[in-house]
Design a protein around this motif. Sequence first.
Motif, PDB file in Angstrom:
ATOM      1  N   UNK A 187      42.783  36.554  37.892  1.00 59.30           N
ATOM      2  CA  UNK A 187      43.512  35.470  38.560  1.00 59.30           C
ATOM      3  C   UNK A 187      42.542  34.418  39.076  1.00 59.30           C
ATOM      4  N   UNK A 188      41.454  34.876  39.701  1.00 60.61           N
ATOM      5  CA  UNK A 188      40.471  33.936  40.255  1.00 60.61           C
ATOM      6  C   UNK A 188      39.838  33.115  39.140  1.00 60.61           C
ATOM      7  N   UNK A 189      39.525  33.770  38.004  1.00 53.55           N
ATOM      8  CA  UNK A 189      38.906  33.029  36.890  1.00 53.55           C
ATOM      9  C   UNK A 189      39.909  32.037  36.313  1.00 53.55           C
ATOM     10  N   UNK A 190      41.167  32.469  36.130  1.00 46.51           N
ATOM     11  CA  UNK A 190      42.147  31.618  35.458  1.00 46.51           C
ATOM     12  C   UNK A 190      42.541  30.424  36.310  1.00 46.51           C
ATOM     13  N   UNK A 191      42.476  30.550  37.646  1.00 46.94           N
ATOM     14  CA  UNK A 191      42.863  29.437  38.510  1.00 46.94           C
ATOM     15  C   UNK A 191      41.651  28.720  39.080  1.00 46.94           C
ATOM     16  N   UNK A 192      40.464  28.976  38.498  1.00 48.74           N
ATOM     17  CA  UNK A 192      39.238  28.447  39.103  1.00 48.74           C
ATOM     18  C   UNK A 192      39.097  26.952  39.018  1.00 48.74           C
ATOM     19  N   UNK A 193      39.781  26.286  38.048  1.00 47.40           N
ATOM     20  CA  UNK A 193      39.509  24.868  37.871  1.00 47.40           C
ATOM     21  C   UNK A 193      40.364  23.988  38.767  1.00 47.40           C
ATOM     22  N   UNK A 194      41.358  24.513  39.462  1.00 47.81           N
ATOM     23  CA  UNK A 194      42.056  23.639  40.412  1.00 47.81           C
ATOM     24  C   UNK A 194      42.325  24.289  41.755  1.00 47.81           C
ATOM     25  N   UNK A 195      41.710  25.422  42.056  1.00 46.53           N
ATOM     26  CA  UNK A 195      41.829  26.038  43.379  1.00 46.53           C
ATOM     27  C   UNK A 195      40.509  26.745  43.677  1.00 46.53           C
ATOM     28  N   UNK A 196      40.275  27.176  44.922  1.00 54.54           N
ATOM     29  CA  UNK A 196      39.021  27.876  45.225  1.00 54.54           C
ATOM     30  C   UNK A 196      38.821  29.085  44.329  1.00 54.54           C
ATOM     31  N   UNK A 197      37.593  29.316  43.946  1.00 51.57           N
ATOM     32  CA  UNK A 197      37.284  30.404  43.020  1.00 51.57           C
ATOM     33  C   UNK A 197      36.650  29.825  41.786  1.00 51.57           C
ATOM     34  N   UNK A 198      36.572  30.613  40.745  1.00 47.37           N
ATOM     35  CA  UNK A 198      35.960  30.139  39.518  1.00 47.37           C
ATOM     36  C   UNK A 198      35.280  31.259  38.777  1.00 47.37           C
ATOM     37  N   UNK A 199      34.488  30.868  37.780  1.00 48.19           N
ATOM     38  CA  UNK A 199      33.865  31.868  36.926  1.00 48.19           C
ATOM     39  C   UNK A 199      32.908  32.777  37.668  1.00 48.19           C
ATOM     40  N   UNK A 200      32.097  32.193  38.558  1.00 47.09           N
ATOM     41  CA  UNK A 200      31.076  33.001  39.228  1.00 47.09           C
ATOM     42  C   UNK A 200      31.705  34.046  40.145  1.00 47.09           C
ATOM     43  N   UNK A 201      32.653  33.603  40.987  1.00 51.38           N
ATOM     44  CA  UNK A 201      33.286  34.540  41.923  1.00 51.38           C
ATOM     45  C   UNK A 201      34.104  35.591  41.185  1.00 51.38           C
ATOM     46  N   UNK A 202      34.878  35.141  40.178  1.00 50.43           N
ATOM     47  CA  UNK A 202      35.685  36.084  39.416  1.00 50.43           C
ATOM     48  C   UNK A 202      34.831  37.098  38.680  1.00 50.43           C
ATOM     49  N   UNK A 203      33.698  36.635  38.123  1.00 53.43           N
ATOM     50  CA  UNK A 203      32.795  37.562  37.453  1.00 53.43           C
ATOM     51  C   UNK A 203      32.220  38.579  38.413  1.00 53.43           C
ATOM     52  N   UNK A 204      31.896  38.132  39.646  1.00 55.04           N
ATOM     53  CA  UNK A 204      31.373  39.058  40.656  1.00 55.04           C
ATOM     54  C   UNK A 204      32.415  40.105  41.013  1.00 55.04           C
ATOM     55  N   UNK A 205      33.682  39.692  41.124  1.00 51.69           N
ATOM     56  CA  UNK A 205      34.723  40.655  41.492  1.00 51.69           C
ATOM     57  C   UNK A 205      34.948  41.644  40.340  1.00 51.69           C
ATOM     58  N   UNK A 206      34.903  41.145  39.085  1.00 51.06           N
ATOM     59  CA  UNK A 206      35.017  42.047  37.931  1.00 51.06           C
ATOM     60  C   UNK A 206      33.887  43.071  37.934  1.00 51.06           C
ATOM     61  N   UNK A 207      32.660  42.591  38.219  1.00 50.41           N
ATOM     62  CA  UNK A 207      31.518  43.506  38.274  1.00 50.41           C
ATOM     63  C   UNK A 207      31.693  44.504  39.406  1.00 50.41           C
ATOM     64  N   UNK A 208      32.277  44.070  40.535  1.00 50.09           N
ATOM     65  CA  UNK A 208      32.482  44.981  41.672  1.00 50.09           C
ATOM     66  C   UNK A 208      33.419  46.120  41.288  1.00 50.09           C
TER      67      UNK A 208
END
Lengths: 153, 81
Positions: A27-48
Amino acid sequence: MINRFEDVIIQTICRLLVPPIQLFALYVIAHGHYSPGGGFQGGCILAASFILLVIAYDLKEASKRMSEKINIMYCCIGVIIYSGIGLLCVILGSNYLDYGILNSIIPVEPAAARSLGILGVEIGVGIAVMAVMVSIFINIASGGEHGESEELE
Amino acid sequence: MIWQLDILILFIVVLCALAAITVKDLLSSAILLGAYSFLMCLLWTEMGAVDVAFTEAAVGAGISTAFFFGAIFVTTRRTKD
């Protein structure tokens, strides 16, 4: 470091927690371009979510789900997606990562092409960050001997 | 922006940072650093920088604490000095 430690409560809770965490990361990756979040944060959560699996079980059990070879492949695929979209813009006759020109190959408006281009780049960044974070954690946790012990067996 | 909340969180942040560098047990030091990161995340959310706060929560409080744990388990748990 991480030895097998049998505990039904910890293992069940962690196994149940992993899918919601991954869903949130997507969700964070998919909505990263118009709301808080993005590839870096979403990738970190996936890794977590993967690190949680390593902590609850052990390194071998987690390697069955994603081995080190596939992990490195994911890292390269992420970088290729990112730089590929950037280079596609150069090939089509614009600047690097200038997504507006992408509307000459996708039948949409230039603004929508920009949005889709940023989404593609975010997906690439997410995959690369996830693979690199998991790789760093596995290398720290095993003292750098993970890949070597795999070859010995 | 509520300045009373700001002062309170800032006070606890400084407390956590001082505790993290003075405590002898490295495992508690890593946990205190995680608490510090989370409070910084609260501070940034309160100041309106949601994207920075998100990054702090994902990287500072999430991933880096796990990295510190991994490093502590393969080295020693107590500091020498």
